[in-house]
Write a protein that holds these residues in place. Structure first.
Motif, PDB file in Angstrom:
ATOM      1  N   THR A 184      -1.751   2.269  -0.591  1.00 49.89           N
ATOM      2  CA  THR A 184      -0.410   2.015  -0.072  1.00 49.89           C
ATOM      3  C   THR A 184      -0.349   2.406   1.396  1.00 49.89           C
ATOM      4  O   THR A 184      -0.781   3.497   1.775  1.00 49.89           O
ATOM      5  CB  THR A 184       0.647   2.821  -0.849  1.00 49.89           C
ATOM      6  N   GLU A 214       5.493  -3.498  -6.928  1.00 50.77           N
ATOM      7  CA  GLU A 214       4.910  -2.173  -7.144  1.00 50.77           C
ATOM      8  C   GLU A 214       4.435  -1.990  -8.578  1.00 50.77           C
ATOM      9  O   GLU A 214       3.397  -1.368  -8.828  1.00 50.77           O
ATOM     10  CB  GLU A 214       5.921  -1.077  -6.796  1.00 50.77           C
ATOM     11  N   ASN A 247      11.223  -3.435  -7.495  1.00 48.12           N
ATOM     12  CA  ASN A 247       9.955  -2.788  -7.819  1.00 48.12           C
ATOM     13  C   ASN A 247       8.969  -3.682  -8.565  1.00 48.12           C
ATOM     14  O   ASN A 247       7.985  -3.189  -9.116  1.00 48.12           O
ATOM     15  CB  ASN A 247      10.218  -1.538  -8.652  1.00 48.12           C
ATOM     16  N   LYS A 263       4.674  -6.444   0.794  1.00 48.01           N
ATOM     17  CA  LYS A 263       5.255  -6.779  -0.509  1.00 48.01           C
ATOM     18  C   LYS A 263       5.856  -8.176  -0.486  1.00 48.01           C
ATOM     19  O   LYS A 263       5.742  -8.929  -1.468  1.00 48.01           O
ATOM     20  CB  LYS A 263       6.317  -5.743  -0.887  1.00 48.01           C
TER      21      LYS A 263
END
Length: 223
Positions: A209, A191, A188, A171
């Motif tokens: 993921t 995501e 987030n 990430k």
């Protein structure tokens, strides 16, 4: 594509930065070389837009020294110095392009886009995984031949995932490459973009993921 803008005049810096972002670039900004060096150490850029006259002096001296040490990043030099000798000095010092102030913003965008394309010449024009294809020149994505409508952020994330097909992309790596310095690193945001990508790409799923690590784009089943 990510661009570093080095300009010490705040109003002009804001105008240029806004224009480049509207054209689809991710833009980081600096007002001097020390700040620019901090950003260069953390991020990979396709191009630098460099004001010639900065607080520490003529940027051409710094640019020339860096070129001698092997610095190869494309540079567009901005300046109010407009004579032929000034322009020749810019190219002789290592500038790839030279634009005189005042300038038209669309021309600046065009020149930056041209330099950024040169920086990506080693990158394949098409990136593929299974039946997913990204055409970098057209900025088009197709799945099983069907054209998909992606936001600029989704396109940037997909590009980075495709460039790293079959490896885990964290990430933090996605945030560093696909968001500029003005983005808020909320917990987030990555995501949310990946979730939107998954919906638009449909099945069978290609973005998997890897818990505790990040994401992997692959046609292989999730592991």
């Amino acid at each position: 594509m990510r661009v570093l803008l080095v300009e010490d005049e705040p109003d002009l810096r804001a105008i240029i930065g806004s224009g480049l972002r509207e054209a689809g670039f991710f833009v980081d900004q600096a007002g001097d070389w020390p700040t620019a060096d901090e950003l260069l150490a953390r991020n990979a850029y396709a191009c630098v837009v460099l004001d010639r006259l900065l607080p520490h002096g003529d940027s051409l001296d710094e640019l020339q020294d860096r070129r001698r040490r092997g610095w190869s990043l494309p540079v567009l030099c901005l300046t109010a110095l407009h004579t032929l000798d000034d322009r020749l000095a810019g190219f002789e010092s290592g500038a790839d392009d030279y634009l005189v102030k005042p300038f038209a913003l669309p021309e600046l965008v065009m020149r930056v886009r041209s330099l950024a394309r040169r920086a990506q010449q080693r990158t394949p024009v098409f990136l593929r995984c299974a039946d997913l294809e990204l055409d970098l020149a057209r900025r088009e994505v197709r799945r099983a031949g069907v054209l998909l409508s992606l936001s600029p952020k989704e396109l940037a994330v997909l590009h980075h995932l495709l460039a790293g097909t079959d490896r885990v992309v964290t990430k933090g790596e996605l945030f560093s490459h696909c968001w500029d310095e003005f983005a808020e690193p909320s917990s987030n945001v990555v995501e949310a973009v990946v979730a939107g990508l998954r919906r638009k790409l449909g099945g069978p799923p290609l973005i998997h993921t890897v818990w505790g690590q990040g994401f992997r784009l692959t046609e292989a089943p999730a592991r």
